[in-house]
Design a protein around this motif. Structure first.
Motif, PDB file in Angstrom:
ATOM      1  N   VAL A  86       1.180   7.735  -1.066  1.00 25.13           N
ATOM      2  CA  VAL A  86       1.939   7.089  -1.750  1.00 25.13           C
ATOM      3  C   VAL A  86       3.534   7.584  -1.410  1.00 25.13           C
ATOM      4  O   VAL A  86       3.967   7.599  -0.456  1.00 25.13           O
ATOM      5  CB  VAL A  86       1.836   6.982  -3.401  1.00 25.13           C
ATOM      6  CG1 VAL A  86       2.900   6.469  -4.316  1.00 25.13           C
ATOM      7  CG2 VAL A  86       0.328   6.375  -3.363  1.00 25.13           C
ATOM      8  N   ILE A  87       3.855   8.834  -2.394  1.00 24.03           N
ATOM      9  CA  ILE A  87       4.795   9.463  -2.066  1.00 24.03           C
ATOM     10  C   ILE A  87       4.573  11.070  -2.632  1.00 24.03           C
ATOM     11  O   ILE A  87       3.878  11.375  -3.594  1.00 24.03           O
ATOM     12  CB  ILE A  87       6.106   9.132  -3.078  1.00 24.03           C
ATOM     13  CG1 ILE A  87       6.487   7.882  -2.804  1.00 24.03           C
ATOM     14  CG2 ILE A  87       7.318  10.086  -2.791  1.00 24.03           C
ATOM     15  CD1 ILE A  87       7.107   7.426  -1.565  1.00 24.03           C
ATOM     16  N   THR A 143      -2.235  11.613  -4.837  1.00 26.27           N
ATOM     17  CA  THR A 143      -2.512  10.274  -4.843  1.00 26.27           C
ATOM     18  C   THR A 143      -2.920   9.856  -6.152  1.00 26.27           C
ATOM     19  O   THR A 143      -3.967  10.433  -6.863  1.00 26.27           O
ATOM     20  CB  THR A 143      -4.095  10.278  -4.047  1.00 26.27           C
ATOM     21  OG1 THR A 143      -4.692   9.063  -4.042  1.00 26.27           O
ATOM     22  CG2 THR A 143      -4.883  11.486  -4.378  1.00 26.27           C
ATOM     23  N   SER A 188      -0.040   6.563   8.270  1.00 24.09           N
ATOM     24  CA  SER A 188      -0.212   5.778   6.949  1.00 24.09           C
ATOM     25  C   SER A 188      -0.669   4.298   7.242  1.00 24.09           C
ATOM     26  O   SER A 188      -0.038   3.730   8.266  1.00 24.09           O
ATOM     27  CB  SER A 188       1.127   5.652   6.244  1.00 24.09           C
ATOM     28  OG  SER A 188       1.007   4.586   4.988  1.00 24.09           O
ATOM     29  N   GLU A 223       0.855   2.126   1.977  1.00 30.72           N
ATOM     30  CA  GLU A 223       1.008   2.641   0.779  1.00 30.72           C
ATOM     31  C   GLU A 223       0.468   1.704  -0.514  1.00 30.72           C
ATOM     32  O   GLU A 223       1.276   1.412  -1.376  1.00 30.72           O
ATOM     33  CB  GLU A 223       2.476   3.057   0.336  1.00 30.72           C
ATOM     34  CG  GLU A 223       2.931   4.106   1.170  1.00 30.72           C
ATOM     35  CD  GLU A 223       3.245   3.578   2.759  1.00 30.72           C
ATOM     36  OE1 GLU A 223       3.079   4.373   3.607  1.00 30.72           O
ATOM     37  OE2 GLU A 223       3.891   2.465   3.066  1.00 30.72           O
ATOM     38  N   HIS A 236      -1.571   2.120  -2.672  1.00 34.57           N
ATOM     39  CA  HIS A 236      -2.052   2.448  -3.999  1.00 34.57           C
ATOM     40  C   HIS A 236      -0.900   2.754  -4.745  1.00 34.57           C
ATOM     41  O   HIS A 236      -1.098   3.358  -5.847  1.00 34.57           O
ATOM     42  CB  HIS A 236      -3.009   3.785  -3.760  1.00 34.57           C
ATOM     43  CG  HIS A 236      -4.398   3.388  -3.100  1.00 34.57           C
ATOM     44  ND1 HIS A 236      -4.725   4.542  -2.353  1.00 34.57           N
ATOM     45  CD2 HIS A 236      -4.982   2.524  -2.904  1.00 34.57           C
ATOM     46  CE1 HIS A 236      -6.059   4.018  -1.637  1.00 34.57           C
ATOM     47  NE2 HIS A 236      -6.101   2.844  -1.994  1.00 34.57           N
ATOM     48  N   THR A 237       0.307   2.494  -4.514  1.00 33.55           N
ATOM     49  CA  THR A 237       1.369   2.653  -5.271  1.00 33.55           C
ATOM     50  C   THR A 237       1.154   2.023  -6.613  1.00 33.55           C
ATOM     51  O   THR A 237       0.981   0.808  -6.569  1.00 33.55           O
ATOM     52  CB  THR A 237       2.632   2.257  -4.730  1.00 33.55           C
ATOM     53  OG1 THR A 237       2.772   2.942  -3.364  1.00 33.55           O
ATOM     54  CG2 THR A 237       4.035   2.506  -5.409  1.00 33.55           C
ATOM     55  N   ARG A 276       2.653  -1.779  -7.134  1.00 31.62           N
ATOM     56  CA  ARG A 276       3.220  -2.027  -5.862  1.00 31.62           C
ATOM     57  C   ARG A 276       3.737  -3.564  -5.854  1.00 31.62           C
ATOM     58  O   ARG A 276       3.069  -4.268  -6.123  1.00 31.62           O
ATOM     59  CB  ARG A 276       2.119  -2.021  -5.102  1.00 31.62           C
ATOM     60  CG  ARG A 276       2.558  -2.178  -3.512  1.00 31.62           C
ATOM     61  CD  ARG A 276       1.291  -2.083  -2.245  1.00 31.62           C
ATOM     62  NE  ARG A 276       0.602  -3.334  -2.435  1.00 31.62           N
ATOM     63  CZ  ARG A 276       0.680  -4.296  -1.688  1.00 31.62           C
ATOM     64  NH1 ARG A 276       1.996  -4.602  -1.296  1.00 31.62           N
ATOM     65  NH2 ARG A 276       0.066  -5.501  -2.151  1.00 31.62           N
ATOM     66  N   LEU A 334       9.708  -0.431  -0.567  1.00 33.02           N
ATOM     67  CA  LEU A 334       8.635   0.614  -0.527  1.00 33.02           C
ATOM     68  C   LEU A 334       8.436   1.210   1.112  1.00 33.02           C
ATOM     69  O   LEU A 334       8.527   2.303   0.948  1.00 33.02           O
ATOM     70  CB  LEU A 334       7.311  -0.034  -1.170  1.00 33.02           C
ATOM     71  CG  LEU A 334       6.112   0.928  -1.136  1.00 33.02           C
ATOM     72  CD1 LEU A 334       6.469   2.114  -1.983  1.00 33.02           C
ATOM     73  CD2 LEU A 334       4.944   0.201  -1.730  1.00 33.02           C
ATOM     74  N   ALA A 353       8.845   5.255   1.615  1.00 35.01           N
ATOM     75  CA  ALA A 353       7.935   6.110   2.183  1.00 35.01           C
ATOM     76  C   ALA A 353       8.250   6.493   3.308  1.00 35.01           C
ATOM     77  O   ALA A 353       8.115   7.811   3.784  1.00 35.01           O
ATOM     78  CB  ALA A 353       6.561   5.304   2.178  1.00 35.01           C
TER      79      ALA A 353
END
Length: 387
Positions: free
Chosen positions: A71-72, A76, A98, A101, A103-104, A107, A117, A121
Motif C-alpha cells: 500500500v504505502i 499491510t 507491485s 495496490e 488493498h488500499t 481504494r 493512487l 505509490a
C-alpha cells in the motif's frame, strides 16, 4: 570512492539461467555497482578495500519478489502487519514489484482516483526504500473509463507498471486488450491475473483470456490461490512465449507442472517467482526462498537455475539492473549457506534436499542491510570482515 570486496566465495550463482554458476570467488564493488568478478588476485588491484570474507559460502544475487501487494510504506492493512518488507529482506529479498495496490482502504475505482493512487505509490516508494528494499510500486489497476491519454499521463508521472488485469472493473478481454496496448505503447509492463477468483470483485481468467489480452506476465499461473486446469497451463506453456509466474501463495502441483513443461521445452527463462502477498494466505517473509527450494527439491530443477528464476529472469522481464552478478550491475547480494544440521554439503545441495538455506549477509547497492537473518535457520558458515 571506497571499494568493497566479497571474497573466498565457495559457489557463485550468477542469476543468469543460461550460465547459472560462475567460476570465480571474488566480487569487487564500488559506488553501489559490481565493477569486477574473478579470482582472489583481484584484491591486489584494489588495495585498502573493505574485505568481506564469505567463508567458503554461496553468494547469489539479491532475490526479486515479482508479485507484491503493498500500500504505502512498510505496513499491510490486509494482514494488519507492520515491517513485512523488512522481514522479507531477512529472507534475501532486495527488490519487490507491485502487482497493484489493491488493498488500499477505500481504494478509488474512478479514472482520476486510480491514476492518483498509482502516482502516489510510485513516487512514495521511489523516495523511501523500506529497510533498503527497492520496491517498484504504483501498478495502475485497470478500471472502466481510462483512456489512452490517461496512460500517457501516468507514464509521464513515472508510472511504468500495470497491476494484475482483472483486479478492477475491466475484466473482459475485449475491454482489457486496448488498454494493455495503450500501456505497452508507453513502455509499461503488464501483468494479468490468471486462474480462479481471488478477492471479491476479481474475476476468473482462462488461458484464452490471457492470450487475447497479451500481457507481459501471466500472474500466478499456479493460482492465486486457485490454479487454472492442467490443460490450460500446458496451452500457455506451449502456444505462447509469455512469462509464467510461479507464486508461493498458489497451487504447488500446478507449479510443478508448469516448470516441468517449460523444462521439457528448454524455456526455463520464461519462469519468474513471486509471493502474491500480502494476501489472505498471509505474509511469508521466506516465501521466495521457499519457492526456490520447492522447485529445486520437488520439480528436478537445478538449484542454481531455480535461483535464476527469482533473480535474473525477473530482472530481464522488468528491465532492472539487478538480479545478475556481473560488472555494471547493482550490487545486491546474498551470502548464504546450508543451515546447521542439513544433509546438504552447501547451500545449493541443501535446497535440492528440501532445506531452507541460512542467510548470513544481505547487501543492497553494496551496503550491508542484514548481518545474520532473523528469519532463516542459522547458516553453517560465518562471514568475517577486514580492511
Amino acid at each position: 570512492m571506497s571499494v568493497t570486496a566479497v571474497t573466498n566465495i565457495g559457489t557463485l550463482v550468477s542469476g543468469n539461467i543460461q550460465v547459472p554458476i560462475i567460476q570465480a570467488d571474488t566480487i569487487i564493488i564500488e559506488a553501489g555497482r559490481i565493477v569486477d568478478v574473478g579470482e582472489k588476485t583481484l584484491l591486489e588491484q584494489y588495495p585498502g578495500s573493505t574485505v568481506i570474507d564469505a567463508g567458503g559460502m554461496t553468494v547469489v544475487p539479491g532475490l526479486i519478489d515479482s508479485h507484491v501487494h503493498p500500500v504505502i510504506g512498510d505496513y499491510t492493512p490486509r494482514q494488519k502487519m507492520a515491517d513485512f518488507i523488512d522481514s522479507s529482506l531477512h529472507g534475501g529479498v532486495t527488490t519487490m514489484i507491485s502487482a497493484g495496490e489493491c488493498h488500499t482502504p477505500g481504494r478509488p475505482v474512478d479514472p482520476a482516483g486510480v491514476k492518483a493512487l498509482a502516482v502516489l505509490a510510485a513516487k512514495s516508494f521511489a523516495r523511501l526504500r523500506p529497510a533498503g528494499v527497492k520496491v517498484h510500486a504504483g501498478a495502475v489497476i485497470l478500471e472502466q473509463g481510462l483512456t489512452e491519454a490517461d496512460f500517457a499521463e501516468l507514464a509521464a508521472a513515472g508510472v511504468w507498471l500495470v497491476g494484475e488485469v482483472g483486479l478492477g472493473s475491466v475484466k473482459k478481454p475485449a475491454e482489457a486488450a486496448p488498454m494493455v496496448a495503450w500501456a505497452k505503447k508507453q513502455g509499461m509492463k503488464v501483468m494479468m491475473h490468471t486462474g480462479g477468483t481471488s478477492i471479491p470483485g476479481s474475476s476468473t481468467v482462462t488461458a484464452d483470456d490471457v492470450i487475447e489480452v497479451a500481457p507481459h506476465v501471466v500472474s500466478h499461473i499456479n493460482g492465486g490461490p486457485t490454479a487454472i486446469s492442467p490443460a490450460e497451463i500446458i496451452k500457455l506453456a506451449d502456444l505462447t512465449d509469455l512469462v509464467l509466474e510461479i507464486v508461493q501463495c498458489g497451487n504447488p502441483k500446478a507449479a510443478d507442472l508448469a516448470v516441468r513443461r517449460l523444462a521439457e521445452r528448454n524455456q526455463l527463462h520464461r519462469v519468474i517467482i513471486g509471493n502474491d502477498a500480502p494476501s489472505g494466505t498471509g505474509v511469508i517473509p521466506l516465501g521466495i526462498l521457499r519457492t526456490i527450494v520447492q522447485l529445486a527439491s520437488l520439480s528436478d530443477i537445478p538449484a542454481a537455475k531455480a535461483v535464476a528464476m527469482a533473480t535474473g529472469n525477473t530482472a530481464a522481464v522488468y528491465g532492472l539492473n539487478t538480479g545478475i552478478i556481473a560488472p555494471g550491475r547493482e550490487a545486491d547480494l546474498v551470502i548464504l549457506d546450508k543451515p546447521m544440521g542439513s544433509a546438504g554439503q552447501d547451500a545449493l545441495a541443501a535446497m535440492a534436499a528440501g532445506d531452507l538455506p541460512g542467510i548470513a549477509l544481505v547487501l543492497i547497492d553494496g551496503e550491508i542491510k542484514v548481518n545474520k537473518s532473523r528469519n532463516t535457520p542459522p547458516a553453517a558458515g560465518k562471514v568475517t570482515f577486514c580492511s
